[in-house]
Enzyme design. Structure first.
Site, PDB file in Angstrom:
ATOM      1  N   LYS A 135      20.268  16.640  46.051  1.00 62.89           N
ATOM      2  CA  LYS A 135      20.567  18.006  46.463  1.00 62.89           C
ATOM      3  C   LYS A 135      20.041  18.114  47.885  1.00 62.89           C
ATOM      4  O   LYS A 135      18.825  18.086  48.117  1.00 62.89           O
ATOM      5  CB  LYS A 135      19.900  19.037  45.558  1.00 62.89           C
ATOM      6  CG  LYS A 135      20.162  20.449  46.063  1.00 62.89           C
ATOM      7  CD  LYS A 135      19.350  21.522  45.361  1.00 62.89           C
ATOM      8  CE  LYS A 135      19.437  22.810  46.182  1.00 62.89           C
ATOM      9  NZ  LYS A 135      18.585  23.877  45.643  1.00 62.89           N
ATOM     10  N   SER A 191      14.464  30.607  40.618  1.00 56.67           N
ATOM     11  CA  SER A 191      13.527  31.739  40.575  1.00 56.67           C
ATOM     12  C   SER A 191      13.904  32.815  39.569  1.00 56.67           C
ATOM     13  O   SER A 191      13.025  33.413  38.952  1.00 56.67           O
ATOM     14  CB  SER A 191      13.423  32.386  41.961  1.00 56.67           C
ATOM     15  OG  SER A 191      13.044  31.439  42.921  1.00 56.67           O
TER      16      SER A 191
END
Lengths: 78, 265
Positions: free
Chosen positions: B105, B215
């Protein structure tokens, strides 16, 4: 990094940013052990002066005076 | 009645040459404990999870990789914290050694307040890593032109942000996300900005192939509950996308026939 500052038989390096004395002829594999990892530890990588040291070369790569070593591991993130 | 099902109408999710059962990719950052992480990751149903590389913290208790292995998850290393193509490429190569995977990523940040990607450095790093055999999944802006450029250099997906990382602001430019989806021939993964389940559903309804959520789950008051919610939202969103929604109209369209209405005057 002051070359020649290390006592006889030792070399001065930076290990994860910290000034560290190592025995001469210390290999990258030794450093991984000193950092607290088993030799086969998954999720561990080593950079020597910014460049990755392939796992296969850990036992044959000797650390030199003034080297910047980074021993990295998996952490939560992203 | 067509009897359409998710299995029958929704195409499989293929990313990096593999077919995945889950369209929810989980981040591992921000959890209050490894135990909480394990419970929440299990609840996401995710098969892919992101991890970062950092110096060993002697205070660190327990092993992230043990949790990941217990859950049987595929490790997707990231280049979080890199600000230049050079650092990102080096970090990707370290990650390849650490995790024995070509998947990365790719994050190349350009600004420390917004954590927006640096387009120039990102493209440069992507091109180099693709050339070096990596399966590159770039975190990118909601910029259709940049997405096209990333695809052109061989990225395996494009991962536009919905809003800044960790902001929970959802999808601030849904029109751009829709344009990216429309033109892309690689999977589009909505990466960053998801605040709650409805944001994830919206991303899927816009046509994204998957969402990456960190998150919103890890920093929720009850991460496992939010994990369940986001998982259900992703499944609902992809079903809705392929179910063929009705067009928006300015005025009402009666859902009950006028024929047979009694005269009650």
């Amino acid at each position: 990094m002051s070359s020649g500052s290390a006592p006889e038989g030792q070399i001065a390096v930076h290990l994860n940013g910290a000034p560290t004395l190592l025995a001469t002829d210390t290999t990258v594999a030794d450093v991984v052990g000193l950092a607290g990892f088993a030799p086969e530890a998954r999720g561990v990588a080593v950079a020597l002066d910014g460049d990755v040291v392939p796992r296969a070369d850990w036992t044959t790569t000797t650390v030199r005076e003034g080297a910047r070593l980074e021993v990295l591991t998996a952490v939560a993130g992203g | 009645m067509s009897g359409a099902t998710v299995g029958g109408v929704v195409p499989p999710f293929v990313l990096g040459g593999r077919t995945w059962g889950s369209r929810l990719i989980a981040g591992t950052g921000g959890f209050r404990s490894l135990a909480e992480m394990e419970s929440a990751l299990a609840a996401t149903g995710a098969e892919l999870v992101t991890v970062a590389l950092r110096r060993l913290d002697p205070e660190q208790k327990g092993s992230l990789l043990d949790v990941i292995d217990r859950l049987g998850l595929f490790v997707l290393p990231n280049t979080a914290g890199c600000y230049t193509a050079r650092d990102a490429v080096r970090t990707a190569k370290l990650a390849r050694e650490a995790f024995q995977t070509d998947w990365i990523k790719l994050e190349v940040i350009g600004d420390d307040r917004t954590l927006f990607p640096d387009a120039v450095e990102l493209l440069r790093a992507a091109e180099e890593l693709v050339g070096d055999g990596f399966t590159v999944l770039p975190y990118t802006n909601d910029d259709p032109v940049l997405a096209r450029r990333l695809e052109a250099v061989g990225c395996a997906a494009v991962m536009p942000l919905g809003s800044p990382i960790g902001s929970g602001m959802g999808i601030r430019n849904p029109v751009n996300i829709a344009i990216i989806v429309e033109q892309a021939t690689v999977p589009v993964v909505l990466d960053a900005g998801i605040g709650t389940a409805s944001d994830a559903a919206y991303a899927m309804e816009l046509g994204c192939d998957a969402v990456l959520v960190a998150s919103a789950i890890s920093r929720a008051a009850h991460p496992t509950l939010m994990a369940q919610a986001v998982r259900a939202a992703v499944e609902a969103g992809v079903a809705a996308r392929h179910a063929g929604r009705i067009p928006r109209k300015l005025h009402a369209v009666a859902s009950t026939a006028e024929l047979g209405l009694p005269d009650l005057s």
